[in-house]
Design a protein around this motif. Sequence first.
Motif, PDB file in Angstrom:
ATOM      1  N   VAL A  43     -24.376   2.817 -10.268  1.00 34.87           N
ATOM      2  CA  VAL A  43     -24.317   1.435  -9.789  1.00 34.87           C
ATOM      3  C   VAL A  43     -24.148   1.404  -8.276  1.00 34.87           C
ATOM      4  CG1 VAL A  43     -23.076  -0.755  -9.963  1.00 34.87           C
ATOM      5  CG2 VAL A  43     -23.309   0.717 -11.978  1.00 34.87           C
ATOM      6  N   TYR A  44     -24.994   0.601  -7.606  1.00 33.94           N
ATOM      7  CA  TYR A  44     -24.950   0.454  -6.152  1.00 33.94           C
ATOM      8  C   TYR A  44     -24.785  -1.023  -5.796  1.00 33.94           C
ATOM      9  CZ  TYR A  44     -26.306   5.298  -5.455  1.00 33.94           C
ATOM     10  OH  TYR A  44     -26.319   6.665  -5.458  1.00 33.94           O
ATOM     11  N   LYS A  45     -23.767  -1.314  -5.010  1.00 34.47           N
ATOM     12  CA  LYS A  45     -23.495  -2.696  -4.621  1.00 34.47           C
ATOM     13  C   LYS A  45     -24.524  -3.170  -3.596  1.00 34.47           C
ATOM     14  CE  LYS A  45     -19.667  -5.690  -3.228  1.00 34.47           C
ATOM     15  NZ  LYS A  45     -18.228  -5.733  -2.842  1.00 34.47           N
ATOM     16  N   LEU A  46     -24.960  -4.407  -3.733  1.00 32.91           N
ATOM     17  CA  LEU A  46     -25.930  -4.993  -2.819  1.00 32.91           C
ATOM     18  C   LEU A  46     -25.213  -5.768  -1.715  1.00 32.91           C
ATOM     19  CD1 LEU A  46     -28.521  -6.426  -5.377  1.00 32.91           C
ATOM     20  CD2 LEU A  46     -28.783  -4.372  -3.970  1.00 32.91           C
ATOM     21  N   PRO A  47     -25.668  -5.641  -0.468  1.00 33.13           N
ATOM     22  CA  PRO A  47     -25.112  -6.470   0.603  1.00 33.13           C
ATOM     23  C   PRO A  47     -25.423  -7.943   0.359  1.00 33.13           C
ATOM     24  CG  PRO A  47     -26.410  -4.620   1.481  1.00 33.13           C
ATOM     25  CD  PRO A  47     -26.680  -4.692   0.016  1.00 33.13           C
ATOM     26  N   ASP A  48     -24.678  -8.797   1.026  1.00 32.23           N
ATOM     27  CA  ASP A  48     -24.849 -10.229   0.831  1.00 32.23           C
ATOM     28  C   ASP A  48     -26.253 -10.712   1.196  1.00 32.23           C
ATOM     29  OD1 ASP A  48     -22.251 -10.427  -0.042  1.00 32.23           O
ATOM     30  OD2 ASP A  48     -21.452 -11.075   1.905  1.00 32.23           O
ATOM     31  N   ASN A  49     -26.912 -10.037   2.150  1.00 35.19           N
ATOM     32  CA  ASN A  49     -28.230 -10.494   2.596  1.00 35.19           C
ATOM     33  C   ASN A  49     -29.384  -9.858   1.817  1.00 35.19           C
ATOM     34  OD1 ASN A  49     -28.018  -7.910   3.683  1.00 35.19           O
ATOM     35  ND2 ASN A  49     -28.997  -8.459   5.623  1.00 35.19           N
ATOM     36  N   VAL A  50     -29.098  -9.175   0.720  1.00 33.58           N
ATOM     37  CA  VAL A  50     -30.134  -8.610  -0.153  1.00 33.58           C
ATOM     38  C   VAL A  50     -30.060  -9.327  -1.494  1.00 33.58           C
ATOM     39  CG1 VAL A  50     -31.023  -6.544  -1.299  1.00 33.58           C
ATOM     40  CG2 VAL A  50     -30.055  -6.367   0.993  1.00 33.58           C
ATOM     41  N   SER A  51     -31.113 -10.044  -1.843  1.00 40.63           N
ATOM     42  CA  SER A  51     -31.112 -10.852  -3.059  1.00 40.63           C
ATOM     43  C   SER A  51     -31.179  -9.985  -4.309  1.00 40.63           C
ATOM     44  CB  SER A  51     -32.301 -11.820  -3.049  1.00 40.63           C
ATOM     45  OG  SER A  51     -33.518 -11.100  -3.213  1.00 40.63           O
ATOM     46  N   LEU A  52     -30.840 -10.577  -5.440  1.00 34.15           N
ATOM     47  CA  LEU A  52     -30.960  -9.859  -6.705  1.00 34.15           C
ATOM     48  C   LEU A  52     -32.421  -9.550  -7.028  1.00 34.15           C
ATOM     49  CD1 LEU A  52     -28.253 -11.689  -8.835  1.00 34.15           C
ATOM     50  CD2 LEU A  52     -28.243  -9.264  -8.201  1.00 34.15           C
ATOM     51  N   GLU A  53     -33.341 -10.434  -6.641  1.00 35.80           N
ATOM     52  CA  GLU A  53     -34.767 -10.139  -6.848  1.00 35.80           C
ATOM     53  C   GLU A  53     -35.156  -8.871  -6.108  1.00 35.80           C
ATOM     54  OE1 GLU A  53     -37.422 -13.247  -5.875  1.00 35.80           O
ATOM     55  OE2 GLU A  53     -36.869 -14.525  -7.570  1.00 35.80           O
ATOM     56  N   VAL A  54     -34.798  -8.788  -4.828  1.00 31.26           N
ATOM     57  CA  VAL A  54     -35.111  -7.591  -4.046  1.00 31.26           C
ATOM     58  C   VAL A  54     -34.338  -6.393  -4.588  1.00 31.26           C
ATOM     59  CG1 VAL A  54     -34.910  -6.523  -1.758  1.00 31.26           C
ATOM     60  CG2 VAL A  54     -35.784  -8.856  -1.981  1.00 31.26           C
ATOM     61  N   GLY A  55     -33.142  -6.644  -5.123  1.00 31.66           N
ATOM     62  CA  GLY A  55     -32.378  -5.550  -5.717  1.00 31.66           C
ATOM     63  C   GLY A  55     -33.132  -4.846  -6.826  1.00 31.66           C
ATOM     64  N   ALA A  56     -33.969  -5.575  -7.551  1.00 33.16           N
ATOM     65  CA  ALA A  56     -34.771  -4.968  -8.616  1.00 33.16           C
ATOM     66  C   ALA A  56     -35.914  -4.127  -8.062  1.00 33.16           C
ATOM     67  CB  ALA A  56     -35.322  -6.053  -9.537  1.00 33.16           C
TER      68      ALA A  56
ATOM     69  N   GLY B 284     -28.089   9.401  -2.466  1.00 37.04           N
ATOM     70  CA  GLY B 284     -28.229   9.049  -1.058  1.00 37.04           C
ATOM     71  C   GLY B 284     -29.458   8.228  -0.773  1.00 37.04           C
ATOM     72  N   ASP B 285     -30.510   8.388  -1.570  1.00 37.90           N
ATOM     73  CA  ASP B 285     -31.742   7.646  -1.309  1.00 37.90           C
ATOM     74  C   ASP B 285     -31.569   6.152  -1.564  1.00 37.90           C
ATOM     75  OD1 ASP B 285     -33.237   9.872  -0.528  1.00 37.90           O
ATOM     76  OD2 ASP B 285     -33.745  10.373  -2.598  1.00 37.90           O
ATOM     77  N   PHE B 286     -30.853   5.788  -2.633  1.00 39.49           N
ATOM     78  CA  PHE B 286     -30.648   4.362  -2.915  1.00 39.49           C
ATOM     79  C   PHE B 286     -29.869   3.701  -1.787  1.00 39.49           C
ATOM     80  CE2 PHE B 286     -32.717   4.386  -6.780  1.00 39.49           C
ATOM     81  CZ  PHE B 286     -32.499   3.238  -7.540  1.00 39.49           C
ATOM     82  N   ALA B 287     -28.800   4.357  -1.351  1.00 39.78           N
ATOM     83  CA  ALA B 287     -27.986   3.789  -0.284  1.00 39.78           C
ATOM     84  C   ALA B 287     -28.809   3.629   0.994  1.00 39.78           C
ATOM     85  CB  ALA B 287     -26.768   4.670  -0.029  1.00 39.78           C
ATOM     86  N   ALA B 288     -29.670   4.603   1.286  1.00 42.25           N
ATOM     87  CA  ALA B 288     -30.492   4.536   2.493  1.00 42.25           C
ATOM     88  C   ALA B 288     -31.493   3.389   2.416  1.00 42.25           C
ATOM     89  CB  ALA B 288     -31.217   5.859   2.702  1.00 42.25           C
ATOM     90  N   VAL B 289     -32.099   3.187   1.245  1.00 45.04           N
ATOM     91  CA  VAL B 289     -33.067   2.102   1.084  1.00 45.04           C
ATOM     92  C   VAL B 289     -32.375   0.750   1.176  1.00 45.04           C
ATOM     93  CG1 VAL B 289     -34.669   1.004  -0.516  1.00 45.04           C
ATOM     94  CG2 VAL B 289     -34.718   3.481  -0.215  1.00 45.04           C
ATOM     95  N   ILE B 290     -31.238   0.617   0.516  1.00 41.60           N
ATOM     96  CA  ILE B 290     -30.497  -0.645   0.580  1.00 41.60           C
ATOM     97  C   ILE B 290     -30.156  -0.977   2.026  1.00 41.60           C
ATOM     98  CG2 ILE B 290     -28.322  -1.776  -0.037  1.00 41.60           C
ATOM     99  CD1 ILE B 290     -28.443  -0.186  -2.691  1.00 41.60           C
ATOM    100  N   ASP B 291     -29.744   0.028   2.787  1.00 43.35           N
ATOM    101  CA  ASP B 291     -29.412  -0.185   4.196  1.00 43.35           C
ATOM    102  C   ASP B 291     -30.643  -0.590   4.998  1.00 43.35           C
ATOM    103  OD1 ASP B 291     -27.440  -0.011   6.399  1.00 43.35           O
ATOM    104  OD2 ASP B 291     -28.716   1.634   7.081  1.00 43.35           O
TER     105      ASP B 291
ATOM    106  N   LEU C 155     -38.833   1.413  -4.392  1.00 45.08           N
ATOM    107  CA  LEU C 155     -38.770   1.716  -2.960  1.00 45.08           C
ATOM    108  C   LEU C 155     -38.134   3.078  -2.714  1.00 45.08           C
ATOM    109  CD1 LEU C 155     -37.662  -1.768  -1.586  1.00 45.08           C
ATOM    110  CD2 LEU C 155     -39.870  -0.659  -1.161  1.00 45.08           C
ATOM    111  N   ALA C 156     -37.139   3.438  -3.526  1.00 42.75           N
ATOM    112  CA  ALA C 156     -36.465   4.722  -3.364  1.00 42.75           C
ATOM    113  C   ALA C 156     -37.395   5.892  -3.664  1.00 42.75           C
ATOM    114  CB  ALA C 156     -35.224   4.789  -4.253  1.00 42.75           C
ATOM    115  N   VAL C 157     -38.373   5.681  -4.553  1.00 42.77           N
ATOM    116  CA  VAL C 157     -39.356   6.733  -4.831  1.00 42.77           C
ATOM    117  C   VAL C 157     -40.149   7.037  -3.571  1.00 42.77           C
ATOM    118  CG1 VAL C 157     -41.401   7.342  -6.169  1.00 42.77           C
ATOM    119  CG2 VAL C 157     -39.509   6.145  -7.274  1.00 42.77           C
ATOM    120  N   GLY C 158     -40.625   5.983  -2.885  1.00 41.54           N
ATOM    121  CA  GLY C 158     -41.359   6.187  -1.645  1.00 41.54           C
ATOM    122  C   GLY C 158     -40.492   6.804  -0.564  1.00 41.54           C
TER     123      GLY C 158
END
Length: 380
Positions: free
Chosen positions: A157-170, A323-330, A175-178
Amino acid sequence: MAPQELSNGINGSSKPSLMKAVRFHGKGDLRLENIPEPHVGPSQVKLKPAWVGICGTDLHEYLGGPNLCPTTPHPITREKVPVTFGHELSGVVEEVGEGVNDLRPGDRVCVQPIIYDGTCGACEAGLVNCCYSNGFIGLSGWGGGFSEHMVIPRDAVYKLPDNVSLEVGALIEPLAVGWHAVKIAQLPPPPTAITALILGGGPIGLSMIQSLRAHSPNHTIIVSEPSPRRAELAASFGATHVLSPLTTNIPATVRKLSPGGWGAHVAFDCAGVQAGLDAAVESVRAEGKIVNVAIWEKPPRIDANSLCFKERTYMGVATYRKGDFAAVIDAVSQGLITPEAMISKRVEGLEGVLDGGFKSLIEERDRLVKVLIRANDVGE
């Protein structure tokens, strides 16, 4: 207990609570069913899925599987088909188990769906994506996003920042694959510019473009894609040139577009078709790399001499690592990646997964890129 050992057991009640879930039973067989609602245990998190994407892997399983979905008990989950689908998802935390102190109910999150044993040689080396017993939440068991509730390990589980919507969260999962493929290719750091060829302008190909652009604005990015709609999206996401393999000699054109006429430094195969692989090999310069990102339906043919005589490297990519998920979210939070245009269609409710989701993608595959299902109304 292994790091990702999980028990989705129900409580001691003789009449457990039921919930709705979309379950994959076999080729062409998806069913909306009532199944026991899972209960959270130590080091686990209970989610209410919000938005869930339909992946190309889901389509492959539905059209010709089960392939990745286990038909005998999976070595980690101990589950087999039927399994609940959905591994590209965001959601809201409903409950946390004992030992989870950094999440709380109401938190908006996304899910990294890799299942790993934590004990094999790959896991000990930090390569959990290459675990010798690996699987995926939403394909191998432990529930999935196409459900009213799910329970998964805290590490997924990775927490989403306030400026990242749940739609984009999906969208974080594709994106992490790329993002991981760019890392695996070991490209030179900015400001050095390279020429990259991407075979296929579907969700993963578009993720590749965005990841390359986020790493450096200076790269020449050439995309081979026959669909006009996907070609338009490739250009809008930053492709320098978009070519149709139906009308263009891809290797010859790539050489013309590359410095010195030597060809691409790297080719990312996101299509998984023989003609594309052949074009990728011939498009890459001496000591260039062909990075296989696609999952193939049938084993491809590789001309070893074409690799040997130019000392080209052919390598595989296995999803993503820690680490890839955190990097993409950032990167999304900073605006380096803005993937909203990948969403072609939104479908309300689990009842629409089959007709509004899977069948639409099958019938309109050239027009649709990413279809998202709103599994539950979580208030956003």
